[in-house]
Design an enzyme around this catalytic site. Structure first.
Site, PDB file in Angstrom:
ATOM      1  N   ASP A 323       0.763  -1.148  -0.086  1.00  0.00           N
ATOM      2  CA  ASP A 323       0.108   0.030   0.012  1.00  0.00           C
ATOM      3  C   ASP A 323       0.996   1.372   0.043  1.00  0.00           C
ATOM      4  O   ASP A 323       2.012   1.329   0.492  1.00  0.00           O
ATOM      5  CB  ASP A 323      -0.889  -0.042   1.123  1.00  0.00           C
ATOM      6  CG  ASP A 323      -0.048   0.071   2.500  1.00  0.00           C
ATOM      7  OD1 ASP A 323       0.899  -0.989   2.823  1.00  0.00           O
ATOM      8  OD2 ASP A 323      -0.464   0.902   3.624  1.00  0.00           O
ATOM      9  N   GLU A 324      -0.054   2.225  -0.619  1.00  0.00           N
ATOM     10  CA  GLU A 324       0.811   3.680  -0.344  1.00  0.00           C
ATOM     11  C   GLU A 324       2.355   3.630  -0.641  1.00  0.00           C
ATOM     12  O   GLU A 324       2.973   4.321   0.134  1.00  0.00           O
ATOM     13  CB  GLU A 324       0.571   4.159   1.023  1.00  0.00           C
ATOM     14  CG  GLU A 324      -0.852   4.210   1.223  1.00  0.00           C
ATOM     15  CD  GLU A 324      -1.291   4.682   2.776  1.00  0.00           C
ATOM     16  OE1 GLU A 324      -2.244   5.443   2.992  1.00  0.00           O
ATOM     17  OE2 GLU A 324      -0.703   4.165   3.878  1.00  0.00           O
TER      18      GLU A 324
END
Ligand code: TNX
Length: 509
Positions: A323-324
């Site tokens: 993620d991210e």
């Protein structure tokens, strides 16, 4: 004066009777007291009594659940049942005709309580149902009688989804082995079967990796706000898993990569593109760190970590994060996720990743955890991936209930108890439904969560509703009835000393 004194005593007496009601033998919880609500049930007149004559009979392979039930009964009765009556028995029995390993059937008649399942899993869930059919005073050993009665029922039950999860972020703030075990105890009551541990992030590394010792020697010391750090030794990690296994909960470890990696980057300079170790990070920003994708050593690191972790992981899943990763170039991200996926598979495990991993070459049957980007999960469904639903604007447990509470974040809005309950898994996102979805998971990120009291307050009661979404049939669920059933849980939660949020949307009984 005389009159008011009498009145006072009458009121006191009524108060005493209604308080002690839940401890008396006349108080028998009903199916309205069971969360998640079972699939189907039938009720008859009369009762079954457990007393010191009651016998307990079980197939050998069901010993774990039978013993759990007996220990639980003894909390209220003051003794474990050892009787040998043939006309008063609790029987745990294997029935191969029951469909599904987690399914169970409970048939309570006047002389016998029969619990049928294919194995210990189903029996364990039956016991959790029976637990909620006992007075809540069993939870804190304040039941005062030496026998107890059950209404006569037949219950048939099985889960809607095979994956019913809770995620705990132990990286932003660390929780000890005992605290994690306490969490496991609470999850088991509601038939949750996966505990995803977010073991690494920018602020801390929490699992011992023998071939890269600085990850814990250095990387485990930090946490948000410089609160206490910590990590699990491999032995402790195994201990946690064995504890969970007895409650049929699988631990899913997450090593978040290639972003969210400052704890590793600050422990080993060679993982950085410029060969300089970063400073430990104690803030709560996201998206600023990345492993150096083009270096060979990065894959040696990933391989060593995944190999050691696979060796101590009982379950099949390993979560690789993903993620991210805003500091990772797009093409590098894709090649990193592809390679990391292959490494996980090479050690016989199945990778799970946050929804951003759809940008990589995910094949059919990859497992994608939806948290935020609708387009990602639509693409995942199109690619034939399996999906775990964790919509942040519904079931993120670190999101505040309302503006006035101190703990939590607000980036995904506000999630009160109704928001977390009143939504439908397979109609939330167009095209994402049916067999694609393997289940649901509610994460607790711990940027603002420091103590176990904080944890309980954010988790309860929202997770109880999430558990019902994961287990119960959708036609058996609706908010209006649920909030009344939840209200009936008040004494149980109080007796368990769980620190829960008393939402104004619920008329707590
Ligand atoms: C987003 S959800 C994150 C976490 C944060 C969380 C805070 C996800 C996959 N990443 O790193 O802790 O928001 O709510």
């Amino acid at each position: 004066m005389r009159f008011s004194k009498t009145l006072f005593f009458i009121i006191l007496l009524i108060g005493f009777i209604s308080c002690s009601k839940k401890e008396s033998i006349e108080y028998k919880p009903t199916l309205l007291d069971v969360i998640p609500i079972p699939n189907s049930s039938m009720k008859a007149q009369g009762f079954f009594e457990v007393n010191n004559k009651t016998s307990l009979v079980f197939d050998d392979s069901l010993e774990n659940s039978a013993v759990f039930f007996n220990e639980y009964l003894s909390k209220g009765l003051g003794y474990e049942i050892l009787g040998n009556s043939e006309n008063n028995s609790i029987v745990f029995s294997i029935n191969p005709s029951i469909v599904g390993l987690e399914s169970y059937r409970i048939t309570i008649d006047k002389k016998r309580m029969l619990i049928e399942s294919r194995g210990d899993m189903g029996a364990f869930y039956a016991v959790q149902t029976l637990r909620q059919l006992l007075p809540p005073s069993f939870e804190n050993k304040t039941y005062t009688e030496n026998k107890v009665r059950f209404n006569l029922f037949k219950i048939e039950d099985s889960p809607r989804y095979e994956y019913r999860g809770f995620m705990l972020d132990v990286a932003r703030h660390f929780f000890t082995v005992d605290e994690v075990m306490h969490v496991i105890d609470m999850l088991a009551i509601y038939k949750i079967n996966k505990l995803h541990l977010h073991l690494t992030d920018d602020q801390g590394w929490r699992i011992e990796i023998k071939s890269w010792p600085n990850l814990t020697r250095h990387g485990s010391k930090s946490s948000v706000n410089n609160d206490k750090g910590g990590f699990y030794t491999q032995e402790e990690y195994i201990e946690i898993q064995n504890y969970a296994l007895k409650k049929h909960i699988t631990i899913i470890p997450e090593i978040d990569m290639p972003g969210h990696t400052n704890a590793s980057l600050s422990s080993y300079p060679e993982l950085n593109c410029d060969n300089k170790a970063t400073e430990p990070y104690t803030g709560i920003k996201v998206g600023f760190s990345s492993l150096c994708i083009k270096k060979k050593i990065t894959y040696k690191f990933v391989d060593d970590v995944i190999r050691e972790l696979s060796n101590i992981t009982l379950g099949v899943y390993i979560h690789i994060g993903g993620d991210e990763s805003r500091k990772t170039q797009e093409d590098e991200y894709i090649s990193f996720i592809n390679k990391t996926r292959d490494i996980v598979k090479s050690y016989g495990k199945e990778p799970i990743g946050w929804d951003e991993i759809v940008d990589a070459d995910i094949e059919k049957n990859a497992i994608v955890q939806f948290w935020g980007k609708v387009d990602n999960v639509k693409l995942a469904a199109k690619k034939g991936a399996k999906i775990i639903m964790s919509p942040s604007d519904k079931i993120y447990l670190d999101i505040k209930y309302n503006d006035s509470i101190k703990l939590g974040l607000t980036w995904a809005g506000l999630n009160d108890v109704e928001d977390a309950y009143s939504w439908e898994v397979d109609s939330l996102i167009e095209g994402v439904n049916g067999d694609n979805i393997i289940g649901i998971e509610s994460p607790l990120w711990t940027e603002t969560i420091v103590t176990i009291d904080d944890l309980e307050y954010m988790v309860f009661p929202r997770l109880i509703g999430v558990a019902e979404i994961g287990w119960s049939k959708k036609e058996n669920r609706n908010w209006k009835e649920y909030k009344e059933r939840l209200a009936r849980h008040k004494t149980r939660l109080d007796n368990l000393k769980i620190n829960y949020y008393k939402s104004k949307l619920v008329e707590w009984k």
